[in-house]
Scaffold this active site. Structure first.
Site, mmCIF file in Angstrom:
data_model
loop_
_atom_site.group_PDB
_atom_site.id
_atom_site.type_symbol
_atom_site.label_atom_id
_atom_site.label_comp_id
_atom_site.label_asym_id
_atom_site.label_seq_id
_atom_site.Cartn_x
_atom_site.Cartn_y
_atom_site.Cartn_z
ATOM 1 N N GLU A 15 -51.881 -0.676 -27.681
ATOM 2 C CA GLU A 15 -51.022 0.135 -28.548
ATOM 3 C C GLU A 15 -51.755 1.412 -28.944
ATOM 4 O O GLU A 15 -52.989 1.484 -28.864
ATOM 5 C CB GLU A 15 -50.670 -0.661 -29.811
ATOM 6 C CG GLU A 15 -49.803 -1.877 -29.549
ATOM 7 C CD GLU A 15 -48.518 -1.520 -28.849
ATOM 8 O OE1 GLU A 15 -47.710 -0.748 -29.388
ATOM 9 O OE2 GLU A 15 -48.304 -1.997 -27.722
ATOM 10 N N VAL A 57 -40.706 -7.390 -25.731
ATOM 11 C CA VAL A 57 -41.432 -8.670 -25.823
ATOM 12 C C VAL A 57 -41.930 -9.089 -24.439
ATOM 13 O O VAL A 57 -41.139 -9.221 -23.502
ATOM 14 C CB VAL A 57 -40.533 -9.784 -26.409
ATOM 15 C CG1 VAL A 57 -41.323 -11.086 -26.536
ATOM 16 C CG2 VAL A 57 -39.964 -9.371 -27.756
ATOM 17 N N LYS A 81 -43.545 -9.197 -31.938
ATOM 18 C CA LYS A 81 -42.812 -9.855 -30.839
ATOM 19 C C LYS A 81 -42.319 -11.236 -31.260
ATOM 20 O O LYS A 81 -41.200 -11.648 -30.914
ATOM 21 C CB LYS A 81 -43.730 -9.956 -29.623
ATOM 22 C CG LYS A 81 -44.050 -8.593 -29.022
ATOM 23 C CD LYS A 81 -45.236 -8.672 -28.074
ATOM 24 C CE LYS A 81 -45.515 -7.340 -27.399
ATOM 25 N NZ LYS A 81 -46.835 -7.292 -26.747
ATOM 26 N N THR A 106 -47.140 6.023 -20.672
ATOM 27 C CA THR A 106 -47.324 4.885 -19.754
ATOM 28 C C THR A 106 -45.973 4.297 -19.341
ATOM 29 O O THR A 106 -45.655 4.196 -18.154
ATOM 30 C CB THR A 106 -48.178 3.787 -20.440
ATOM 31 O OG1 THR A 106 -49.429 4.357 -20.817
ATOM 32 C CG2 THR A 106 -48.416 2.615 -19.510
ATOM 33 N N ARG A 146 -44.673 15.167 -26.211
ATOM 34 C CA ARG A 146 -45.353 15.921 -27.258
ATOM 35 C C ARG A 146 -45.988 17.173 -26.673
ATOM 36 O O ARG A 146 -45.900 18.247 -27.232
ATOM 37 C CB ARG A 146 -46.428 15.009 -27.869
ATOM 38 C CG ARG A 146 -46.866 15.373 -29.251
ATOM 39 C CD ARG A 146 -47.704 14.275 -29.849
ATOM 40 N NE ARG A 146 -48.196 13.324 -28.832
ATOM 41 C CZ ARG A 146 -48.610 12.116 -29.077
ATOM 42 N NH1 ARG A 146 -48.604 11.666 -30.307
ATOM 43 N NH2 ARG A 146 -49.034 11.321 -28.122
ATOM 44 N N LYS A 201 -41.368 -2.770 -30.045
ATOM 45 C CA LYS A 201 -41.243 -4.031 -30.823
ATOM 46 C C LYS A 201 -41.467 -3.812 -32.299
ATOM 47 O O LYS A 201 -40.870 -4.496 -33.145
ATOM 48 C CB LYS A 201 -42.177 -5.123 -30.294
ATOM 49 C CG LYS A 201 -43.622 -4.693 -30.036
ATOM 50 C CD LYS A 201 -43.748 -4.066 -28.675
ATOM 51 C CE LYS A 201 -45.024 -3.271 -28.571
ATOM 52 N NZ LYS A 201 -45.699 -3.461 -27.303
ATOM 53 N N ILE A 208 -41.686 -9.750 -18.428
ATOM 54 C CA ILE A 208 -41.018 -11.068 -18.375
ATOM 55 C C ILE A 208 -39.641 -10.942 -19.022
ATOM 56 O O ILE A 208 -39.539 -10.480 -20.155
ATOM 57 C CB ILE A 208 -41.819 -12.144 -19.149
ATOM 58 C CG1 ILE A 208 -43.277 -12.193 -18.689
ATOM 59 C CG2 ILE A 208 -41.164 -13.510 -19.007
ATOM 60 C CD1 ILE A 208 -44.144 -13.153 -19.510
HETATM 61 P P1 NDP Z 1 -47.774 6.378 -24.630
HETATM 62 O O1 NDP Z 1 -48.645 6.812 -25.736
HETATM 63 O O2 NDP Z 1 -48.365 6.243 -23.278
HETATM 64 O O3 NDP Z 1 -46.530 7.379 -24.509
HETATM 65 C C1 NDP Z 1 -45.865 7.899 -25.633
HETATM 66 C C2 NDP Z 1 -44.988 9.051 -25.156
HETATM 67 O O4 NDP Z 1 -44.270 9.576 -26.281
HETATM 68 C C3 NDP Z 1 -45.782 10.220 -24.567
HETATM 69 O O5 NDP Z 1 -45.091 10.771 -23.467
HETATM 70 C C4 NDP Z 1 -45.827 11.250 -25.736
HETATM 71 O O6 NDP Z 1 -45.891 12.575 -25.299
HETATM 72 C C5 NDP Z 1 -44.481 10.986 -26.377
HETATM 73 N N1 NDP Z 1 -44.439 11.345 -27.780
HETATM 74 C C6 NDP Z 1 -45.169 10.827 -28.792
HETATM 75 N N2 NDP Z 1 -44.827 11.416 -29.969
HETATM 76 C C7 NDP Z 1 -43.861 12.296 -29.690
HETATM 77 C C8 NDP Z 1 -43.097 13.209 -30.452
HETATM 78 N N3 NDP Z 1 -43.267 13.325 -31.770
HETATM 79 N N4 NDP Z 1 -42.181 13.983 -29.829
HETATM 80 C C9 NDP Z 1 -41.996 13.884 -28.494
HETATM 81 N N5 NDP Z 1 -42.677 13.027 -27.701
HETATM 82 C C10 NDP Z 1 -43.596 12.258 -28.291
HETATM 83 O O7 NDP Z 1 -47.101 5.020 -25.097
HETATM 84 P P2 NDP Z 1 -46.605 3.810 -24.178
HETATM 85 O O8 NDP Z 1 -45.792 4.308 -23.065
HETATM 86 O O9 NDP Z 1 -47.753 2.903 -23.899
HETATM 87 O O10 NDP Z 1 -45.700 2.995 -25.235
HETATM 88 C C11 NDP Z 1 -44.401 3.417 -25.555
HETATM 89 C C12 NDP Z 1 -43.676 2.294 -26.276
HETATM 90 O O11 NDP Z 1 -43.583 1.161 -25.413
HETATM 91 C C13 NDP Z 1 -44.381 1.781 -27.543
HETATM 92 O O12 NDP Z 1 -43.406 1.379 -28.480
HETATM 93 C C14 NDP Z 1 -45.143 0.559 -27.033
HETATM 94 O O13 NDP Z 1 -45.386 -0.385 -28.052
HETATM 95 C C15 NDP Z 1 -44.163 0.030 -26.030
HETATM 96 N N6 NDP Z 1 -44.721 -0.819 -24.985
HETATM 97 C C16 NDP Z 1 -45.821 -0.409 -24.291
HETATM 98 C C17 NDP Z 1 -46.301 -1.173 -23.254
HETATM 99 C C18 NDP Z 1 -47.480 -0.776 -22.455
HETATM 100 O O14 NDP Z 1 -47.909 -1.544 -21.596
HETATM 101 N N7 NDP Z 1 -48.045 0.393 -22.669
HETATM 102 C C19 NDP Z 1 -45.660 -2.439 -22.886
HETATM 103 C C20 NDP Z 1 -44.486 -2.780 -23.688
HETATM 104 C C21 NDP Z 1 -44.055 -1.982 -24.699
HETATM 105 P P3 NDP Z 1 -47.153 13.122 -24.424
HETATM 106 O O15 NDP Z 1 -46.988 12.481 -23.075
HETATM 107 O O16 NDP Z 1 -46.978 14.585 -24.391
HETATM 108 O O17 NDP Z 1 -48.377 12.645 -25.155
HETATM 109 N N1 HSE Z 2 -50.090 -3.497 -26.380
HETATM 110 C C1 HSE Z 2 -49.153 -4.441 -25.858
HETATM 111 C C2 HSE Z 2 -49.909 -5.577 -25.210
HETATM 112 C C3 HSE Z 2 -48.235 -3.788 -24.879
HETATM 113 O O1 HSE Z 2 -51.091 -5.418 -24.899
HETATM 114 O O2 HSE Z 2 -49.321 -6.642 -25.018
HETATM 115 C C4 HSE Z 2 -47.125 -4.690 -24.408
HETATM 116 O O3 HSE Z 2 -46.227 -4.952 -25.431
#
Ligand code: NDP
Ligand code: HSE
Length: 440
Positions: free
Chosen positions: A192, A134, A207, A15, A47, A107, A138
């Site tokens: 998450e 966080v 956060k 994402t 992955r 976080k 924002i």
């Molecule tokens: P996703 O699950 O959407 O994406 C995780 C990515 O990491 C995917 O591309 C996955 O690969 C890859 N991945 C996971 N494990 C491995 C591994 N062992 N080796 C290589 N690649 C790997 O997570 P998000 O983007 O939602 O979240 C990412 C981070 O951002 C987290 O820490 C989350 O807390 C934080 N965050 C998320 C927000 C949100 O709105 N979603 C907002 C703010 C922070 P593949 O694509 O092949 O599955």
């Molecule tokens: N899972 C988190 C939320 C993503 O819903 O706020 C943003 O940190």
């Protein structure tokens, strides 16, 4: 002379990683004008190599080995968007050891391993930026760390989990079912990987840990945050709160007191006239009270691909701008110089003072209410407002709802224990803390 682009290695293209690639591509020229040079993603670890990625990711070398990215000599900045604790920690520490700057939205990583990570980064002279960790899009880290640097921060309170706020809003406005709304939040990419982090308050506690450190100049202390989720909130509570003129929000609260620092995440009644009580859906808001500026409010999308990418890319621009800056003169990771962090204690929840919403189910007979109010009165707990409903058809119990004035949690715990022991009171008393969030 035109500078060569900053070379970025992404860990994760889900994402947030996907949103980051899109924003960097769409706004490339505007971003380069701000940063003073281009920002180019050269490699990304995922992955599943077989999964289709967006057209913006053409030209990015994909690997399933995240260590190939942190060890890639071409990469200047590693952007960690995999999530989780252990692997992310290992990768970030390796990137730092390799002399690379790091940007992360994680976080959990910063709240739990941040002290170690920042010490390593300080030693190696690299930056670890975490604006996206966080409140999504924002720019709250920058606001507290830099914009409010003149202030002694007194307290902050925020809706800092988008998923939880989305669920509470849908339950209130549309009477939606908890599980259905959570599934929708997952589909939209807000939740998450383990959504209990969202609904049990763990994500908000991560956060809050970070916010408290940069607000008060204390080390990151995730294990000391009092954490309560939203799973016990019923539609009845939402409805009764509204009858008293309040909204229920899942708040993270950090407050400096003479005895120490309150750090707590729990559902909270807030007067509906407060702006923050009207922050709905996936939106987040953080209210920060500084001694000079007074109350300030920061509002925006708390989760989602592009809002979070907005914060990730802003960090990348900062890193690009500071690449030529003397490491000793950069903004400190946790706002205060590392050797000046304070050892102010984090208060146990029993020492925290708040007002309360109480809901209990009691036998509909004379004397019951007098017993309850006597128990509260013996502990100097004043009742601010009260509502007693008619018993439903065929029911002998009635719901009694009370709002109390502020009292120490320790005294309220004692009172609730006595009330729950009354034969006329069934089950446990539902208790939700109440904060007026006025400017003092
Ligand atoms: P996703 O699950 O959407 O994406 C995780 C990515 O990491 C995917 O591309 C996955 O690969 C890859 N991945 C996971 N494990 C491995 C591994 N062992 N080796 C290589 N690649 C790997 O997570 P998000 O983007 O939602 O979240 C990412 C981070 O951002 C987290 O820490 C989350 O807390 C934080 N965050 C998320 C927000 C949100 O709105 N979603 C907002 C703010 C922070 P593949 O694509 O092949 O599955
Ligand atoms: N899972 C988190 C939320 C993503 O819903 O706020 C943003 O940190």
């Amino acid at each position: 002379m035109e500078l060569t682009p900053v070379k970025v290695g992404l860990l994760g293209m889900g994402t947030v990683g996907g949103g980051t690639v899109t924003v960097l591509s769409r706004n490339a020229s505007e971003i380069a004008r701000r940063a003073g040079r281009g920002i180019q993603v050269v490699q990304a670890a995922v992955r599943d190599l077989s999964r289709a990625r967006g057209s913006d990711s053409e030209g990015i070398a994909l690997t399933s080995d995240p260590f190939a990215v942190v060890d890639n000599p071409e990469v200047d900045v590693v952007v960690e968007l995999i999530g989780g604790y252990d692997l992310a920690r290992e990768l970030v520490l390796k990137a730092i050891a390799n002399g690379k700057h790091v940007v992360t939205a994680n976080k959990a990583l910063i709240a739990v391993h941040g002290n170690e990570i920042f010490a390593a980064a300080q030693k190696r002279g690299v930056t670890v930026a975490f604006e996206a960790a966080v409140a999504g899009g924002i720019p709250i880290i920058k606001a507290v760390r830099e914009g409010l640097a003149a202030n002694r921060i007194e307290w902050l309170a925020g809706i800092i989990n988008g998923t939880g706020n989305f669920i509470l809003t849908e339950m209130r406005d549309n009477g939606s079912d908890f599980a259905d709304v959570l599934a929708e939040a997952q589909r939209l990419g807000y939740a998450e990987a383990d959504p209990t982090f969202d609904v049990e308050g763990i994500d908000a506690a991560h956060k809050l840990t970070i916010l408290a450190s940069i607000a008060f100049g204390v080390p990151l202390q995730f294990d000391k945050v009092y954490t309560e989720g939203i799973t016990q909130i019923s539609r009845d509570d939402v409805h009764y709160a509204e009858q008293f003129g309040y909204r229920i929000k899942h708040l993270g609260i950090a407050r400096r007191t003479e005895q120490g620092i309150e750090l707590r995440v729990h559902p909270t009644l807030i007067p509906e006239r407060r702006l923050i009580a009207n922050v709905d859906g996936v939106m987040n808001a953080v209210l920060v009270k500084g001694d000079a500026v007074g109350p300030t409010l920061y509002y925006g999308a708390g989760a989602g691909a592009e809002p979070t990418a907005s914060a990730v890319v802003a960090d990348l621009v900062d890193v690009a701008r500071t690449l030529t800056t003397d490491p000793e003169n950069r903004v400190p990771h946790l706002a205060f110089q590392p050797d000046t962090l304070s050892d102010l204690p984090i208060l146990p929840m029993a020492s925290v003072e708040t007002a309360y919403y109480l809901r209990m189910s009691a036998a509909d007979r004379p004397g019951v209410l007098a017993d309850v109010t006597r128990i509260l009165g013996e502990r100097n707990i004043s009742i601010e407002a009260m509502l007693q409903k008619e018993p439903a058809a065929g029911e002998s119990n009635v719901p009694i709802i009370m709002l109390t004035q502020r009292v120490l949690e320790r005294q309220m715990n004692e009172a609730l224990e006595r009330i729950e022991a009354l034969p006329a009171v069934s089950g446990s008393v539902m208790r939700i803390r109440l904060e007026s969030l006025s400017s003092d």
